[in-house]
Design a protein around this motif. Structure first.
Motif, PDB file in Angstrom:
ATOM      1  N   GLY A 227      22.937   8.526  55.190  1.00 22.68           N
ATOM      2  CA  GLY A 227      22.435   8.952  56.494  1.00 22.68           C
ATOM      3  C   GLY A 227      23.380   8.646  57.641  1.00 22.68           C
ATOM      4  O   GLY A 227      23.995   7.572  57.705  1.00 22.68           O
ATOM      5  N   VAL A 228      23.493   9.603  58.559  1.00 26.89           N
ATOM      6  CA  VAL A 228      24.296   9.418  59.778  1.00 26.89           C
ATOM      7  C   VAL A 228      23.403   9.724  60.978  1.00 26.89           C
ATOM      8  O   VAL A 228      22.778  10.780  61.038  1.00 26.89           O
ATOM      9  CB  VAL A 228      25.518  10.363  59.793  1.00 26.89           C
ATOM     10  N   VAL A 229      23.352   8.784  61.936  1.00 27.94           N
ATOM     11  CA  VAL A 229      22.579   8.993  63.164  1.00 27.94           C
ATOM     12  C   VAL A 229      23.515   9.504  64.249  1.00 27.94           C
ATOM     13  O   VAL A 229      24.594   8.937  64.463  1.00 27.94           O
ATOM     14  CB  VAL A 229      21.946   7.658  63.641  1.00 27.94           C
ATOM     15  N   VAL A 230      23.106  10.565  64.933  1.00 29.98           N
ATOM     16  CA  VAL A 230      23.830  11.028  66.127  1.00 29.98           C
ATOM     17  C   VAL A 230      22.856  10.947  67.290  1.00 29.98           C
ATOM     18  O   VAL A 230      21.748  11.486  67.210  1.00 29.98           O
ATOM     19  CB  VAL A 230      24.347  12.471  65.944  1.00 29.98           C
ATOM     20  N   ASN A 231      23.239  10.263  68.355  1.00 26.07           N
ATOM     21  CA  ASN A 231      22.340  10.165  69.519  1.00 26.07           C
ATOM     22  C   ASN A 231      23.055  10.601  70.787  1.00 26.07           C
ATOM     23  O   ASN A 231      24.035   9.982  71.204  1.00 26.07           O
ATOM     24  CB  ASN A 231      21.808   8.730  69.685  1.00 26.07           C
ATOM     25  N   ILE A 232      22.536  11.707  71.373  1.00 24.20           N
ATOM     26  CA  ILE A 232      23.067  12.165  72.665  1.00 24.20           C
ATOM     27  C   ILE A 232      21.955  12.137  73.724  1.00 24.20           C
ATOM     28  O   ILE A 232      22.115  12.721  74.792  1.00 24.20           O
ATOM     29  CB  ILE A 232      23.680  13.584  72.574  1.00 24.20           C
ATOM     30  N   SER A 233      20.824  11.460  73.414  1.00 24.52           N
ATOM     31  CA  SER A 233      19.677  11.521  74.334  1.00 24.52           C
ATOM     32  C   SER A 233      19.699  10.374  75.335  1.00 24.52           C
ATOM     33  O   SER A 233      20.248  10.510  76.440  1.00 24.52           O
ATOM     34  CB  SER A 233      18.371  11.534  73.538  1.00 24.52           C
ATOM     35  N   ARG A 234      19.134   9.243  74.952  1.00 24.55           N
ATOM     36  CA  ARG A 234      19.167   8.010  75.723  1.00 24.55           C
ATOM     37  C   ARG A 234      19.212   6.858  74.729  1.00 24.55           C
ATOM     38  O   ARG A 234      18.617   6.967  73.637  1.00 24.55           O
ATOM     39  CB  ARG A 234      17.903   7.842  76.600  1.00 24.55           C
ATOM     40  N   GLY A 235      19.821   5.735  75.109  1.00 23.68           N
ATOM     41  CA  GLY A 235      19.862   4.573  74.220  1.00 23.68           C
ATOM     42  C   GLY A 235      18.467   4.092  73.860  1.00 23.68           C
ATOM     43  O   GLY A 235      18.235   3.552  72.769  1.00 23.68           O
ATOM     44  N   SER A 236      17.526   4.314  74.766  1.00 25.65           N
ATOM     45  CA  SER A 236      16.169   3.803  74.578  1.00 25.65           C
ATOM     46  C   SER A 236      15.388   4.507  73.466  1.00 25.65           C
ATOM     47  O   SER A 236      14.388   3.986  72.991  1.00 25.65           O
ATOM     48  CB  SER A 236      15.386   3.950  75.888  1.00 25.65           C
ATOM     49  N   THR A 237      15.816   5.696  73.038  1.00 27.32           N
ATOM     50  CA  THR A 237      14.996   6.474  72.104  1.00 27.32           C
ATOM     51  C   THR A 237      15.088   5.977  70.657  1.00 27.32           C
ATOM     52  O   THR A 237      14.343   6.438  69.807  1.00 27.32           O
ATOM     53  CB  THR A 237      15.380   7.976  72.134  1.00 27.32           C
ATOM     54  N   ILE A 238      16.026   5.055  70.400  1.00 21.23           N
ATOM     55  CA  ILE A 238      16.163   4.501  69.046  1.00 21.23           C
ATOM     56  C   ILE A 238      16.081   2.980  69.128  1.00 21.23           C
ATOM     57  O   ILE A 238      16.451   2.397  70.157  1.00 21.23           O
ATOM     58  CB  ILE A 238      17.498   4.958  68.393  1.00 21.23           C
ATOM     59  N   ASP A 239      15.582   2.349  68.068  1.00 21.52           N
ATOM     60  CA  ASP A 239      15.582   0.887  67.979  1.00 21.52           C
ATOM     61  C   ASP A 239      17.035   0.465  67.713  1.00 21.52           C
ATOM     62  O   ASP A 239      17.507   0.516  66.576  1.00 21.52           O
ATOM     63  CB  ASP A 239      14.645   0.460  66.846  1.00 21.52           C
ATOM     64  N   GLU A 240      17.753   0.085  68.796  1.00 23.35           N
ATOM     65  CA  GLU A 240      19.196  -0.147  68.680  1.00 23.35           C
ATOM     66  C   GLU A 240      19.504  -1.357  67.794  1.00 23.35           C
ATOM     67  O   GLU A 240      20.501  -1.362  67.060  1.00 23.35           O
ATOM     68  CB  GLU A 240      19.815  -0.317  70.076  1.00 23.35           C
ATOM     69  N   GLY A 241      18.661  -2.377  67.834  1.00 18.23           N
ATOM     70  CA  GLY A 241      18.859  -3.549  66.977  1.00 18.23           C
ATOM     71  C   GLY A 241      18.778  -3.152  65.507  1.00 18.23           C
ATOM     72  O   GLY A 241      19.608  -3.564  64.684  1.00 18.23           O
TER      73      GLY A 241
END
Ligand code: NAP
Length: 315
Positions: A227-241
């Motif tokens: 799996g590869v995560v791509v995030n271009i939305s906001r840092g808050s939308t994923i559990d960064e930890g």
């Protein structure tokens, strides 16, 4: 009371953007909503429109310092820094800059995906450093075309990303609050089910409290070792930890990220990873698109001050 009706708010504005606004309407400037109180009361009393750019929270307290305020025109489609509920309660309209940036942000999402899977950062270093000649080729990497992708949030930008990836012959899955008219694409009712089904997970949600941690630890775990995560939305939308844990433990393959929880001060754990491609929140950052965004913001301000309908109202 002063005749100046526009307040430009945010150190994020470039000089050119400030000049464009100022040329259309006499304007005052503050560095951010938290500096509103530094303006003389008589100047504040005349302000009817704020042109805002940045991610500093803009809440009811700052709005109350501008008793005639009628519109906050945001530079950007994401207006999660502005307390829209507080604005509506004060009869203040909020506008944003949708559509004009969707192509650029979608382009960057595809670039992040390709750069991560094709190990382009490593490849660049090998070619530019001369190590290609001394050490040979880099290890084989990963095919993107024809694989399975999940879009989290099939809104304006999510749709542009999906359309691009369909041209890469990818199998398109998505989740949204409701199913869309998308023949041939697979809808999932929740993000964990989506993550289980795909190799690449691209996040294109709105930010703000309602979507905080929407891509949860469980969803990241469900993505699995390819799996590869791509995030271009906001840092808050994923559990960064949880994302950092998975990247460090290699329980997922990698990530391509334009946005971060505490940007621009990234968690130092990101610096040690070799399975990520990181960008400094530059999704809409082309000369062409930033100009279009600036013009749309100004058009909203001008419409409001002239008593015309707003072009892109949010509330
Ligand atoms: P949009 O058209 O409003 O799409 C937003 C998506 O988020 C929709 O799919 C929507 O679901 C979903 N959503 C909204 N509220 C939700 C909730 N409470 N729970 C679950 N899903 C929810 O917005 P857009 O124009 O595509 O922009 C999306 C975001 O991209 C912006 O808000 C901004 O944060 C980000 N952005 C980033 C950059 C950058 O530089 N990296 C640039 C521009 C924008 P439905 O489909 O069910 O409505």
């Amino acid at each position: 009371m002063s005749d100046t009706q526009l307040l430009i708010c945010g150190t994020a504005f470039t000089q050119e953007e400030r000049d464009r606004l100022g040329a259309a309407h006499p304007a005052l400037f503050v560095g951010g909503p938290d500096e509103m109180g530094s303006l003389d009361e008589g100047l504040r009393a005349g302000i009817r429109a704020v042109a805002f750019k940045g991610h500093t929270p803009f809440g009811g307290e700052a709005m109350d310092l501008l008793p005639q305020l009628g519109v906050i025109a945001n530079f950007g489609v994401g207006y999660d820094a502005i307390d829209v509920t507080a604005a509506s309660a004060r009869n203040i309209k909020v506008t944003n800059t949708p559509d004009v940036l969707s192509d650029d942000v979608a382009d960057l999402a595809v670039a992040l995906m390709l750069a991560q899977a094709r190990t382009m950062i490593l490849g660049h270093a090998q070619a530019a450093s001369g190590r290609w000649a001394t050490e040979g080729a880099i290890p084989l990497n990963r095919k993107v075309s024809g694989s399975t992708v999940g879009i989290v949030g099939l809104g304006r930008i999510g749709r542009e990303i999906a359309d691009r990836l369909a041209a890469f012959k990818m199998d398109i899955h998505y989740t949204s609050r409701s199913e869309k008219e998308t023949p041939g694409w697979t809808y999932h009712g929740d993000v964990v089910s989506l993550a289980k089904a795909v190799d690449f997970l691209v996040i294109a949600l709105v930010g703000g409290p309602e979507t905080k941690g929407h891509v949860s630890r469980e969803a990241i775990e469900a993505l699995g070792p390819r799996g590869v995560v791509v995030n271009i939305s906001r840092g808050s939308t994923i559990d960064e930890g949880a994302l950092l844990d998975a990247l460090e433990a290699r329980t997922i393959a990698g990530a391509g990220l334009d946005v971060f929880e505490n940007e621009p001060n990234l968690d130092p754990r990101f610096q040690k990873l070799d399975n990520v491609v990181l960008q400094p929140h530059q999704g809409s950052g082309t000369v062409e698109t930033r100009t279009d965004m600036a013009v749309l913001q100004l058009d909203n301000v001008s419409a409001f001050l002239a008593g015309r309908d707003l072009l892109t109202p949010v509330n």
